[in-house]
Design a protein around this motif. Structure first.
Motif, PDB file in Angstrom:
ATOM      1  N   ALA A   1       0.831  -1.212   0.000  1.00 30.19           N
ATOM      2  CA  ALA A   1       0.000   0.000   0.000  1.00 30.19           C
ATOM      3  C   ALA A   1       0.864   1.259   0.000  1.00 30.19           C
ATOM      4  CB  ALA A   1      -0.935  -0.008   1.208  1.00 30.19           C
TER       5      ALA A   1
ATOM      6  N   ARG B   1       0.703   3.900  -3.079  1.00 26.81           N
ATOM      7  CA  ARG B   1       0.405   5.314  -2.794  1.00 26.81           C
ATOM      8  C   ARG B   1       1.504   6.215  -3.362  1.00 26.81           C
ATOM      9  NH1 ARG B   1       0.146   4.634   2.261  1.00 26.81           N
ATOM     10  NH2 ARG B   1      -2.021   4.010   2.308  1.00 26.81           N
TER      11      ARG B   1
ATOM     12  N   LEU C   1      -6.456   0.560  -3.730  1.00 29.65           N
ATOM     13  CA  LEU C   1      -5.820  -0.757  -3.667  1.00 29.65           C
ATOM     14  C   LEU C   1      -6.935  -1.778  -3.474  1.00 29.65           C
ATOM     15  CD1 LEU C   1      -3.178  -2.370  -3.678  1.00 29.65           C
ATOM     16  CD2 LEU C   1      -3.092  -2.069  -1.187  1.00 29.65           C
TER      17      LEU C   1
END
Length: 132
Positions: free
Chosen positions: A93, A97, A104
Motif C-alpha cells: 500500500a 500510494r 488498492l
C-alpha cells in the motif's frame, strides 16, 4: 532469531517463489517465470525475508493509472501468525500510494475475510465477478 525484512521489487528465485506459492495455495510447484510476469504486468511486489530465506510475497498489479490490485499474498507456513502478511500488504500500500495510485483492491476467499478487513484495513465494497 533473524528479523523479517521487506523489500519492494526485491530479487527472488523463480523456483523458490513457485515452491512458496504451491505451499500457500496447494498443489505442486509450477514452473511460472515470475520474473518475466511481474516485470510485464506489475506495479511492483514485496518480498519478505527471514535471514536470507524468502518467507512471504505479494504481487501488486495495476491498471497503469490509479488502481492497484493485490494478488498472490502468501506467507510460508513456518512464519504465519507473526504479522508478516499484514506487513506485506502495508508495504504494498505504501508503494502503491507513492506511485500515485488512489485505490488498492483485493479479492479473497471467505476464510481470509478477517485477515484483509481486520489485520490489513481493507473495507468491504460491492464488486462483481464472472468465473471464466
Amino acid at each position: 532469531m533473524a528479523t523479517t525484512t521487506y523489500e519492494w521489487r526485491g530479487d527472488f528465485d523463480n523456483a523458490y517463489l513457485n515452491s512458496l506459492h504451491a505451499e500457500g495455495f496447494g498443489g505442486r510447484p509450477g514452473t511460472t517465470d515470475w520474473r518475466t510476469r511481474l516485470r510485464r504486468h506489475s506495479l511492483g511486489w514485496v518480498c519478505a525475508r527471514d535471514g536470507g530465506s524468502l518467507v512471504g510475497f505479494v504481487n501488486v498489479a495495476w491498471d497503469g493509472g490509479v488502481h492497484a490490485f493485490v494478488l498472490d499474498t502468501v506467507v510460508a507456513r513456518s512464519h504465519r501468525s507473526q504479522g508478516i502478511g499484514a506487513m506485506l500488504i502495508a508495504t504494498a500500500a505504501q508503494h502503491a500510494r507513492a506511485a500515485d495510485c488512489e485505490w488498492l483492491h483485493v479479492d479473497f476467499e471467505e476464510h481470509l475475510r478477517s485477515f484483509y478487513f481486520e489485520a490489513c484495513g481493507f473495507r468491504p465494497t460491492d464488486a462483481g465477478l464472472i468465473p471464466l
